[in-house]
Design a protein around this motif. Structure first.
Motif, PDB file in Angstrom:
ATOM      1  N   ALA A   1      82.583  36.929  67.312  1.00 60.08           N
ATOM      2  CA  ALA A   1      82.237  38.242  66.885  1.00 60.08           C
ATOM      3  C   ALA A   1      83.217  38.765  65.962  1.00 60.08           C
ATOM      4  O   ALA A   1      82.993  39.080  64.683  1.00 60.08           O
ATOM      5  CB  ALA A   1      82.166  39.350  68.078  1.00 60.08           C
ATOM      6  N   ILE A   2      84.297  38.494  66.196  1.00 65.25           N
ATOM      7  CA  ILE A   2      85.662  38.906  65.218  1.00 65.25           C
ATOM      8  C   ILE A   2      85.662  38.022  63.919  1.00 65.25           C
ATOM      9  O   ILE A   2      85.788  38.722  62.987  1.00 65.25           O
ATOM     10  CB  ILE A   2      87.018  38.995  65.895  1.00 65.25           C
ATOM     11  N   ARG A   3      85.448  36.883  64.054  1.00 65.91           N
ATOM     12  CA  ARG A   3      85.361  36.019  62.989  1.00 65.91           C
ATOM     13  C   ARG A   3      84.337  36.508  62.020  1.00 65.91           C
ATOM     14  O   ARG A   3      84.359  36.505  60.905  1.00 65.91           O
ATOM     15  CB  ARG A   3      85.173  34.426  63.457  1.00 65.91           C
ATOM     16  N   MET A   4      83.013  36.643  62.974  1.00 65.27           N
ATOM     17  CA  MET A   4      81.885  36.975  61.913  1.00 65.27           C
ATOM     18  C   MET A   4      82.181  38.077  61.206  1.00 65.27           C
ATOM     19  O   MET A   4      81.719  38.417  59.995  1.00 65.27           O
ATOM     20  CB  MET A   4      80.793  37.073  62.846  1.00 65.27           C
ATOM     21  N   TRP A   5      82.825  39.153  61.809  1.00 71.52           N
ATOM     22  CA  TRP A   5      82.940  40.344  61.372  1.00 71.52           C
ATOM     23  C   TRP A   5      83.956  40.216  59.727  1.00 71.52           C
ATOM     24  O   TRP A   5      83.697  40.686  58.737  1.00 71.52           O
ATOM     25  CB  TRP A   5      83.522  41.533  62.090  1.00 71.52           C
ATOM     26  N   LYS A   6      84.865  39.368  60.420  1.00 71.77           N
ATOM     27  CA  LYS A   6      85.652  39.213  59.068  1.00 71.77           C
ATOM     28  C   LYS A   6      85.086  38.618  57.828  1.00 71.77           C
ATOM     29  O   LYS A   6      85.519  38.818  56.625  1.00 71.77           O
ATOM     30  CB  LYS A   6      86.909  38.210  59.595  1.00 71.77           C
TER      31      LYS A   6
ATOM     32  N   ARG B   1      82.203  38.943  57.439  1.00 72.47           N
ATOM     33  CA  ARG B   1      80.536  39.641  57.178  1.00 72.47           C
ATOM     34  C   ARG B   1      80.172  39.342  55.750  1.00 72.47           C
ATOM     35  O   ARG B   1      78.833  38.994  55.634  1.00 72.47           O
ATOM     36  CB  ARG B   1      80.889  40.939  57.461  1.00 72.47           C
ATOM     37  N   TRP B   2      80.804  39.450  54.814  1.00 72.56           N
ATOM     38  CA  TRP B   2      80.088  39.235  53.360  1.00 72.56           C
ATOM     39  C   TRP B   2      79.647  37.869  53.130  1.00 72.56           C
ATOM     40  O   TRP B   2      78.383  37.642  52.663  1.00 72.56           O
ATOM     41  CB  TRP B   2      81.084  39.339  52.259  1.00 72.56           C
TER      42      TRP B   2
ATOM     43  N   TYR C   1      78.351  36.194  55.627  1.00 77.51           N
ATOM     44  CA  TYR C   1      77.257  36.030  56.422  1.00 77.51           C
ATOM     45  C   TYR C   1      75.859  36.795  55.836  1.00 77.51           C
ATOM     46  O   TYR C   1      74.704  36.433  55.880  1.00 77.51           O
ATOM     47  CB  TYR C   1      77.449  36.667  57.716  1.00 77.51           C
TER      48      TYR C   1
END
Lengths: 313, 515
Positions: free
Chosen positions: A17-22, A24-25, A27
């Motif tokens: 989740a943290i990696r995804m948030w990091k 995010r653009w 994704y």
């Protein structure tokens, strides 16, 4: 080339989740593509079910009667099946054996042209036919080849030869098909090869030249090995569509006198299935074709990896 | 090639399923932006007194250039006249045909579903009718002064299981006709051909005797296009119209000696160069062009299109004239093949017309449009806008653009009983009058296809597929690629591949229907 990727590796230790948030653009950029595939590629797959049903539109996919493999049995037992199979394979192999190598040769030839202006002009010229629709291409072909005032037949007649009924002959059907394919799409097919060729390091050529290699030698020992992986990948992708032939082209070229060599799966499905509203049967033939394509891709990919190339997956 | 591949994939599983899902989910939507929304004028109406206007939802194909804007004058006039609020969705012909099965799948049906002629016996329609999706309208038709005038033969041609469900868009029953250059025959001192032999002689003269008088060998006899072989000369040699019913047995035309005679006649035309050598691959535009440019002197088509081809022909050559006839007499007397007599028909879904009252209102809509006022509106438009009265006869005003504003968007799709029955009569061109005369004369000599209202499962499944066996054999025989024996063998192949089965199923259906 792998340099920037390595910087992300340490992140892998952190939770997803943290990696995804990091990222995010990134994704966010991915989303439209994902949505496209889900809506337009995955959801319609339910339609495959209808090939095992006696699909009736008003009853829907859930309400239609299940008939198991009946449509497949009918298809394999059709007296035309082997004729279709033979014709389809024949044209598919011509595509693979003549058209595909030709695009490589054409790309190599273009690559050898020294004068930039001449090269660009020539490139543009051979792309143009790709943008014509098959209706136009076949129309031109008819105008040139018809026995009633077609240019080529008039020329033949003027030179004292007998007119040849190109358009209504079994022996001319396949040559015409492959010639049309080459005329229309060979130029377009060179694009990816040209891009790959542009990426070949000039140092290799310099080194080869210093070693006294001729142009042909350089082509054989430098250029071709450099684009080998691109060739393999394109070949694998092409195999996936192996028996999907250009429907329009063949449909427009087939007539009573060349049907025996001209009818392929695609035209058959259109004539027998779609025009008659036999949705289930059409879907069954379509599924059969896709399965063949899938098997070919898997085998080709496996072979490619065996020989040390990178596959498509 | 990518385009072709993509298209084929769409044809396969893709589009059908996708479209079903998408439209299925969005049922209740208006469909594409091309649809137009009616406006409720709220005005008084000519029938039904103070009753609230009935909401009539229609969907049909439109093949003109641009559909007139919503709420236009004609649209409003139709609403007033029929006491309805109209909601019309229009789609181009090909898209419309693809949409029909999807529409049935979604269950979101308009008040009347137009079924194209070619779809009459497609399984998806037959199954929907058989499962009771549509009203049987037969028992109600008597109440309607105009709809009840529709020729019962045509109603019979679109029956399912002996019951009337469809309201036909009527057109002439026997409209096949030959067009020939009447100015050429005049130049050659010939009369309009009445017999097969005279027709043959005319073609010979067209080819050899320089009918256009320009001193050059640049004229030909007849021009035919693909899929026409074995269809147009057969009645004159006594062959059946597709099928013949003899004591309850069904016999296919190609199984008769008369059919072979007709085919031999066509072969003779081909062998003697009186027929274009490339008929097997000739498409419609080229075929039309051959007449328009004066390369060929005769063709076979329908009565109504004679006037259509004369116009461009006269632009090329002001002296040119087209002549028209349907029947060539042979040893079998006067014969002409009848067709279904309709250009598609409407079915009335129970889901959008839940009560009998709704059905009656929907039928009333079509009946009113077929009445005098409605027929005038559809056939001529609005006085002062689309037509004016000259010497007591209506005449279209060019600026009114009747064809684009009324003809394609409203008249063609919504006419059931032909407008000509109840509308004012205008001045007609000679060819139009002749066409109408011939259509009327033909009714006396019509030979019908007995299988029109009958269903054969095998035909539905593989009829089209094995039909190709026959069609190809006819072409090859005429072109001399196969001989008579080989041709007969091909007919046998057709029989064993399902032809006999189809015949048996027709016989069975016929027996059931005539009980």
């Amino acid at each position: 080339m792998t340099q920037p990727m390595q910087s992300t590796i340490p992140d892998k230790k952190k939770p997803l989740a943290i990696r995804m948030w990091k990222e995010r653009w990134l994704y966010l950029f991915l989303t439209p593509g994902l949505i496209y595939f889900i809506i337009f590629k995955y959801m319609p797959m339910w339609g495959v079910l209808m090939s095992f049903q006696n699909y009736q539109p008003h009853q829907g996919l859930l309400g239609s009667q299940w008939v198991g493999l009946r449509h497949f049995e009918r298809f394999f037992n059709e007296p035309e099946f082997w004729m279709l199979f033979r014709n389809t394979l024949y044209i598919a192999f011509m595509d693979l054996g003549i058209f595909f190598p030709l695009t490589i040769i054409l790309a190599l030839m273009l690559n050898e042209i020294g004068r930039e202006l001449f090269k660009k002009t020539f490139q543009t010229l051979i792309y143009v036919p790709h943008f014509l629709s098959w209706v136009v291409v076949v129309g031109i072909c008819y105008l040139l080849l018809t026995t009633e005032g077609g240019t080529i037949n008039e020329l033949l007649a003027a030179m004292g030869f007998e007119k040849v009924n190109f358009l209504m002959s079994e022996s001319w059907f396949r040559p015409l098909i492959i010639m049309q394919m080459i005329w229309k799409d060979a130029g377009w097919g060179t694009i990816i090869f040209l891009a790959a060729l542009a990426g070949v390091s000039p140092h290799l050529y310099e080194a080869a030249r210093i070693d006294g290699a001729s142009r042909m030698r350089m082509m054989w020992h430098v250029t071709l090995p450099s684009i080998r992986s691109v060739i393999v990948i394109l070949l694998i992708l092409r195999l996936g569509n192996f028996i999907d032939l250009g429907f329009e082209q063949i449909f427009l070229m087939v007539n009573a006198l060349n049907r025996e060599v001209g009818e392929v799966f695609d035209t058959y499905v259109y004539r027998v299935g779609m025009q008659q509203g036999q949705f289930s049967y059409s879907a069954a033939v379509g599924l059969f074709k896709s399965s063949v394509g899938l098997v070919l891709i898997v085998v080709a990919n496996w072979l490619a990896k065996k020989f040390g190339e990178e596959g498509v997956y | 090639m990518n385009k072709g591949q993509r298209q084929m994939k769409q044809f396969m599983v893709g589009t059908i399923a996708l479209a079903m899902l998408v439209t299925g989910c969005s049922s209740g939507n208006e469909g594409p932006a091309t649809g137009t929304n009616g406006t409720n004028t709220g005005n008084g109406n000519s029938n039904g007194g103070s009753e609230a206007p009935f909401e009539m939802h229609l969907m049909y194909n439109f093949d003109g250039v641009e559909f007139p804007p919503a709420g236009n004058e004609v649209h409003q006039r139709i609403e007033q006249l029929t006491n309805t609020t109209l909601r019309i969705e229009q789609l181009p012909g090909s898209a419309f045909e693809e949409r029909l099965p999807v529409m049935l799948a979604s269950g979101d049906l308009p008040s009347a579903v137009p079924i194209p002629r070619r779809h009459q016996k497609l399984p998806y329609v037959v199954n929907a009718v058989n499962s009771g999706l549509f009203w049987e309208i037969g028992p109600y038709l008597d109440q309607f002064p105009n709809l009840s005038q529709i020729n019962p033969v045509i109603n019979e041609n679109i029956m399912y299981d002996g019951k009337t469900y469809g309201l036909p868009r009527v057109r002439p029953l026997a409209r096949r006709a030959f067009h020939y250059r009447a100015d050429w025959t005049e130049n050659l001192g010939m009369e309009e051909p009445k017999t097969i032999e005279e027709f043959y002689n005319m073609l010979v003269a067209f080819k050899n005797d320089d009918p256009d008088g320009n001193g050059q060998d640049d004229t030909n006899g007849m021009v035919m296009m693909q899929n026409q072989i074995g269809r147009y000369f057969t009645p004159f040699f006594g062959a059946p119209n597709q099928w013949e019913e003899r004591d309850g047995e069904f016999i296919r035309d190609a199984m008769t000696e008369e059919f072979l005679e007709a085919l031999k006649f066509e072969k003779r035309l081909y062998d003697e160069n009186l027929l274009n050598r490339d008929f097997a691959i000739m498409d419609r535009p080229e075929w039309t062009a051959a007449i328009e440019t004066g390369r060929a002197g005769a063709r076979n088509d329908v009565t109504g299109s004679a006037i259509v081809i004369q116009e461009p022909l006269q632009q090329n050559n002001p002296d040119a004239r087209i002549g028209l006839f349907s029947i060539l007499e042979g040893d079998h007397g006067k014969r002409v093949f009848a067709e279904g007599g309709h250009n598609g028909f409407f079915l009335f879904p129970k889901s959008s017309l839940p009560t009998e009252d709704d059905l009656l209102k929907a039928l009333r809509f079509f009946d009113t449009l077929a009445g005098e006022e409605g027929a005038n509106l559809l056939l001529w438009g609005i006085e002062g806008t689309h037509y004016e009265m000259v010497d007591g006869k209506p005449q279209h005003i060019e600026a009114g653009n009747y064809g684009e504003m009324v003809g394609s968007p409203y008249s063609a799709p919504l006419s059931t009983l032909p407008g000509t029955v109840n509308a004012m009569e205008g001045d007609k061109e000679e060819l139009e009058i002749r066409a109408t005369e011939i259509e009327l004369e033909n009714e006396e000599f019509m030979v019908s296809d007995p299988t029109l209202p009958l269903i054969s499962e095998t035909f539905l499944e593989s009829g089209a597929q094995i039909e190709t066996i026959l069609e190809d054999a006819h072409v090859k025989f005429v072109m001399g690629e196969i001989n008579e024996e080989q041709w007969r063998a091909q007919v046998e192949v057709w029989r064993s591949r399902g032809g006999d089965q189809i015949a048996a199923e027709y016989a069975e259906a016929f027996a059931r229907a005539s009980e």
